[in-house]
Design an enzyme around this catalytic site. Structure first.
Site, PDB file in Angstrom:
ATOM      1  N   LYS A  72     -20.313 -49.530 -12.290  1.00 12.91           N
ATOM      2  CA  LYS A  72     -21.617 -50.140 -11.990  1.00 12.91           C
ATOM      3  C   LYS A  72     -21.942 -51.347 -12.869  1.00 12.91           C
ATOM      4  CE  LYS A  72     -24.049 -46.307  -9.773  1.00 12.91           C
ATOM      5  NZ  LYS A  72     -25.300 -45.534  -9.753  1.00 12.91           N
ATOM      6  N   ASP A 108     -30.860 -47.682  -6.034  1.00 15.90           N
ATOM      7  CA  ASP A 108     -31.244 -46.350  -6.527  1.00 15.90           C
ATOM      8  C   ASP A 108     -32.767 -46.190  -6.644  1.00 15.90           C
ATOM      9  OD1 ASP A 108     -28.783 -45.122  -6.676  1.00 15.90           O
ATOM     10  OD2 ASP A 108     -28.419 -45.695  -8.748  1.00 15.90           O
TER      11      ASP A 108
HETATM   12  N1  LIG Z   1     -29.660 -38.127  -6.561  1.00 12.51           N
HETATM   13  C1  LIG Z   1     -29.034 -39.239  -6.788  1.00 12.51           C
HETATM   14  O1  LIG Z   1     -28.878 -40.100  -5.913  1.00 12.51           O
HETATM   15  C2  LIG Z   1     -28.543 -39.545  -8.181  1.00 12.51           C
HETATM   16  C3  LIG Z   1     -28.274 -40.867  -8.562  1.00 12.51           C
HETATM   17  C4  LIG Z   1     -27.837 -41.119  -9.868  1.00 12.51           C
HETATM   18  C5  LIG Z   1     -27.664 -40.042 -10.739  1.00 12.51           C
HETATM   19  N2  LIG Z   1     -27.931 -38.787 -10.312  1.00 12.51           N
HETATM   20  C6  LIG Z   1     -27.785 -37.640 -11.245  1.00 12.51           C
HETATM   21  O2  LIG Z   1     -28.633 -37.895 -12.351  1.00 12.51           O
HETATM   22  C7  LIG Z   1     -28.083 -37.373 -13.546  1.00 12.51           C
HETATM   23  C8  LIG Z   1     -28.068 -38.455 -14.618  1.00 12.51           C
HETATM   24  O3  LIG Z   1     -27.257 -39.540 -14.196  1.00 12.51           O
HETATM   25  P1  LIG Z   1     -27.141 -40.879 -15.067  1.00 12.51           P
HETATM   26  O4  LIG Z   1     -26.233 -41.786 -14.314  1.00 12.51           O
HETATM   27  O5  LIG Z   1     -28.494 -41.370 -15.472  1.00 12.51           O
HETATM   28  O6  LIG Z   1     -26.374 -40.324 -16.366  1.00 12.51           O
HETATM   29  P2  LIG Z   1     -26.389 -40.915 -17.856  1.00 12.51           P
HETATM   30  O7  LIG Z   1     -26.628 -42.384 -17.861  1.00 12.51           O
HETATM   31  O8  LIG Z   1     -25.166 -40.382 -18.496  1.00 12.51           O
HETATM   32  O9  LIG Z   1     -27.686 -40.217 -18.529  1.00 12.51           O
HETATM   33  C9  LIG Z   1     -27.698 -38.838 -18.775  1.00 12.51           C
HETATM   34  C10 LIG Z   1     -29.069 -38.404 -19.272  1.00 12.51           C
HETATM   35  O10 LIG Z   1     -29.067 -36.972 -19.397  1.00 12.51           O
HETATM   36  C11 LIG Z   1     -29.373 -36.629 -20.757  1.00 12.51           C
HETATM   37  N3  LIG Z   1     -28.613 -35.432 -21.138  1.00 12.51           N
HETATM   38  C12 LIG Z   1     -27.307 -35.169 -20.870  1.00 12.51           C
HETATM   39  N4  LIG Z   1     -26.959 -33.976 -21.398  1.00 12.51           N
HETATM   40  C13 LIG Z   1     -28.059 -33.486 -22.041  1.00 12.51           C
HETATM   41  C14 LIG Z   1     -28.333 -32.302 -22.773  1.00 12.51           C
HETATM   42  N5  LIG Z   1     -27.398 -31.363 -22.971  1.00 12.51           N
HETATM   43  N6  LIG Z   1     -29.585 -32.126 -23.267  1.00 12.51           N
HETATM   44  C15 LIG Z   1     -30.549 -33.064 -23.064  1.00 12.51           C
HETATM   45  N7  LIG Z   1     -30.351 -34.212 -22.373  1.00 12.51           N
HETATM   46  C16 LIG Z   1     -29.118 -34.411 -21.863  1.00 12.51           C
HETATM   47  C17 LIG Z   1     -28.959 -37.846 -21.571  1.00 12.51           C
HETATM   48  O11 LIG Z   1     -29.634 -37.812 -22.806  1.00 12.51           O
HETATM   49  P3  LIG Z   1     -29.065 -38.661 -24.075  1.00 12.51           P
HETATM   50  O12 LIG Z   1     -29.535 -40.077 -23.877  1.00 12.51           O
HETATM   51  O13 LIG Z   1     -29.665 -37.991 -25.253  1.00 12.51           O
HETATM   52  O14 LIG Z   1     -27.553 -38.557 -24.033  1.00 12.51           O
HETATM   53  C18 LIG Z   1     -29.434 -38.970 -20.652  1.00 12.51           C
HETATM   54  O15 LIG Z   1     -30.826 -39.139 -20.743  1.00 12.51           O
HETATM   55  C19 LIG Z   1     -26.701 -36.840 -13.155  1.00 12.51           C
HETATM   56  O16 LIG Z   1     -26.828 -35.450 -12.942  1.00 12.51           O
HETATM   57  C20 LIG Z   1     -26.399 -37.541 -11.852  1.00 12.51           C
HETATM   58  O17 LIG Z   1     -25.557 -36.775 -11.005  1.00 12.51           O
HETATM   59  C21 LIG Z   1     -28.368 -38.501  -9.060  1.00 12.51           C
END
Ligand SMILES: NC(=O)c1ccc[n+]([C@@H]2O[C@H](COP(=O)([O-])OP(=O)(O)OC[C@H]3O[C@@H](n4cnc5c(N)ncnc54)[C@H](OP(=O)(O)O)[C@@H]3O)[C@@H](O)[C@H]2O)c1
Length: 282
Positions: A72, A108
């Site tokens: 991305k 998104d």
């Molecule tokens: N529905 C949809 O269309 C869609 C689209 C995009 C993403 N998603 C989903 O959204 C989620 C996040 O995606 P992303 O791309 O934003 O990922 P990302 O950039 O890796 O961000 C992950 C987030 O989750 C937090 N996190 C991860 N593990 C954690 C834990 N054990 N305890 C507390 N916080 C935790 C991280 O906190 P830290 O900053 O502290 O690491 C960060 O805020 C994923 O599950 C993804 O599948 C869904």
């Protein structure tokens, strides 16, 4: 050069790995529904080959592509033009090839807002404060979309506070960071972390303080009904699952590549969700 001009319309999705992507099934359903002579292809390409692969698709006459993890950010570099929202969201997830040029956008935020509007037709971003759990890539697009749509306040709560602070600084406006969710006046609570996803720890939030009119959304969609959503429904709140965002974010790309504005409905949901567990362990 356009090696395929005059043939079927082609698009695809870049990722690494790509086998888990549900986008081919989603776009394939729409292609069939609207009787379009086209194809949407999974494109598993490692980061080192991404730029060359995109250029090859342009030459082959593809209409464009979606871009998912881990491309991305690299997608930014390859675009001749990037839409303002994609710049704000810090990521490109949709490429449109026009006259040999590559245009990048990010759908998104649109997908998220549309999924809320679909599930809660009376909901308006400017109706009240929003609380976002998380500060990753998805949080960034959602926070930007909420601010652009007039949310009076967006609060970020994240494990790593420094990341949330950087995001708030970047986006600017009525957005701030808190160390715990304060839900008393929230109109919207969104989980944008990966907590609650199958195989990840669960998310524990006490929803009792939320107003009765609040909407609770989880962008995790595996499982479909996370514990957060089940708790919201048990409290009588509108609960919005992450599948809606996935389906709605696909609409602008499909329309640009294939020339039809596609509908999100139950039949599409059923096809895309066919192999997604309904609940954890289900
Ligand atoms: N529905 C949809 O269309 C869609 C689209 C995009 C993403 N998603 C989903 O959204 C989620 C996040 O995606 P992303 O791309 O934003 O990922 P990302 O950039 O890796 O961000 C992950 C987030 O989750 C937090 N996190 C991860 N593990 C954690 C834990 N054990 N305890 C507390 N916080 C935790 C991280 O906190 P830290 O900053 O502290 O690491 C960060 O805020 C994923 O599950 C993804 O599948 C869904």
């Amino acid at each position: 050069m356009n090696l395929l001009s005059g043939h079927a319309r082609l698009a695809g999705v870049f990722g690494h790995p790509i086998t888990h992507s549900r986008s081919p099934r989603l776009h394939g359903f729409w292609l069939q529904r609207y009787g379009i002579d086209g194809a949407y292809i999974p494109l598993g390409v490692a980061p080192s080959g991404f730029a060359a692969a995109v250029r090859a698709l342009v030459d082959l006459g593809f209409r464009g592509a979606n871009v998912t993890i881990p491309h991305k950010l690299a997608a930014f570099e390859i675009c001749d033009a990037v839409a303002p929202f994609a710049r704000r969201a810090g990521a490109v997830n949709t490429l449109i090839f026009r006259d040999g040029r590559i245009e990048g956008s990010n759908t998104d935020g649109f997908g998220f807002l549309e999924s809320i509007r679909e599930a809660a037709p009376g909901w308006r971003a400017d109706a009240g404060p929003a609380v976002l759990l998380g500060a990753g890539g998805a949080a960034r697009a959602i926070a930007a979309a909420l601010l652009d749509a007039g949310a009076p306040r967006v609060t970020l709560v994240n494990r790593t506070a420094a990341k949330a602070e950087a995001l708030a600084r970047d986006l600017g406006g009525p957005i701030h960071v808190a160390d715990r969710p304060s839900l008393e006046d929230a109109a919207l609570l969104v989980n944008t972390t990966s907590l609650g996803m199958q195989g990840q720890p669960g998310l524990e939030v006490d929803l009792a303080p939320l107003p009765a009119s609040a909407v609770v959304a989880d962008i995790v969609y595996v499982p479909l009904e996370t514990r957060l959503l089940a708790a919201a429904r048990a409290r009588g709140l509108v609960a919005v699952d992450g599948l809606g965002m996935l389906l709605h974010q696909a609409r602008p790309g499909f329309e640009a590549w294939f020339g039809v504005a596609p509908q999100v409905d139950q039949a599409l949901r059923d096809v895309v969700a066919a192999d997604i567990p309904k609940r954890d362990g289900a």
